[in-house]
Motif scaffolding. Structure first.
Motif: not given
Length: 293
Positions: A148-159, A205-220
């Motif tokens: 499943x890790x192989x499947x996830x890597x290829x599906x999320x990164x390529x397909x 992914x990188x985008x979700x890591x960026x969104x989940x790093x918002x300081x106001x979100x963690x304050x909430x």
């Protein structure tokens, strides 16, 4: 160029290991690591809705020479097949010493996606999938998770990225995907997810890591789940404060479960009355010490 369309995945939905086995048996060729990895990536592409474009049987059995360091395959979506032209994506494999690098691009243009697959980690697992009996016996161990890790890597990164790019370019309905949602809606989803869930979403992914790093979100999240937390500093990493709070809460929960197990064991018929009395007295002294603090 004569192009023959090779059918994609059938209508019957199979689990990832069984679909991978089906494709491996159909495309059996040489036993090189490059062939094994390329066939597995091919299975993910088919399961994602792509169709292979075969040029005069060039890669009919996926028999790649061991001396061949780079291989390219072309895929398209069924909706893009026309009488005149066929729009496609290109998957290119580069075999290195211990990894196979998979590149994905629109047409023959610049590379837009890339993933690296470790041969030592995945080749043995892929070979194991073909032997159903051995695989079922080891399904509880890391071999099953690695499929499943192989499947996830290829599906999320390529397909999925390539499928979304094709659909966006030609006005087709794209695949169901969280990352296709507007940024504002993804932020709203993070706002209603518990704090530990936000931390898990940051690993997607990188985008979700960026969104989940918002300081106001963690304050909430701190105000919602750690209401007793008092912070006087103006500039603070609320994410770090929540992480500290969460670790302390997990430690307290483990201690509580341990105490409950001890309490149950002390009430069993095999424990003498003297031991039960001594245990109750020690628990009472512990409670008094905590209150004095």
């Amino acid at each position: 160029m004569d192009i023959e369309i090779v059918a994609s995945a059938g209508s019957k939905r199979l689990s990832e290991p069984f679909f991978l086995k089906k494709v491996l048996l159909e495309k059996s060729g040489d036993a090189s690591d490059l062939t094994t990895i390329a066939t597995s990536v091919h299975a993910v592409m088919l399961e994602s809705g792509f169709m292979l474009l075969k040029n005069r049987g060039c890669f009919d059995k996926f028999t790649f020479s061991k001396e061949l360091f780079t291989v390219s395959l072309m895929y398209t979506l069924p909706e893009l097949i026309t009488k005149t032209t066929v729009e496609y994506v290109t998957i290119r494999f580069q075999s290195l010493s211990n990894t196979v690098v998979v590149y994905g691009s629109l047409g023959g243009g610049r590379m837009v996606q890339r993933v690296s697959l470790n041969k030592y980690r995945f080749v043995s697992v892929i070979d194991l999938v073909v032997d159903t009996l051995k695989f079922e016996k080891q399904a509880f161990c890391s071999s099953y998770r690695n499929v499943f890790m192989l499947w996830k890597i290829v599906k999320d990164g390529i397909s999925i990225p390539l499928s979304m790019a094709l659909c966006e370019k030609y006005g087709l309905v794209g695949p169901a995907c969280l990352m296709r949602l507007p940024t504002e809606l993804k932020l709203k989803i993070l706002e209603v997810v518990p704090g530990d869930g936000v931390a898990k979403m940051a690993c997607v992914c990188r985008e979700m890591r960026s969104l989940a790093s918002d300081n106001d979100l963690w304050k909430q999240k701190c105000l919602e789940e750690a209401k007793h937390l008092v912070v006087n500093r103006s500039s603070i990493s609320w994410k770090a404060e929540f992480a500290t709070f969460w670790k302390q809460r997990q430690k307290a929960r483990r201690a509580l479960r341990s105490d409950m197990e001890i309490d149950r064991s002390m009430t069993s018929p095999g424990i003498s009355a003297h031991l039960r009395k001594a245990y109750r007295m020690s628990r009472l002294r512990e409670v008094l010490r905590k209150r004095q603090r």
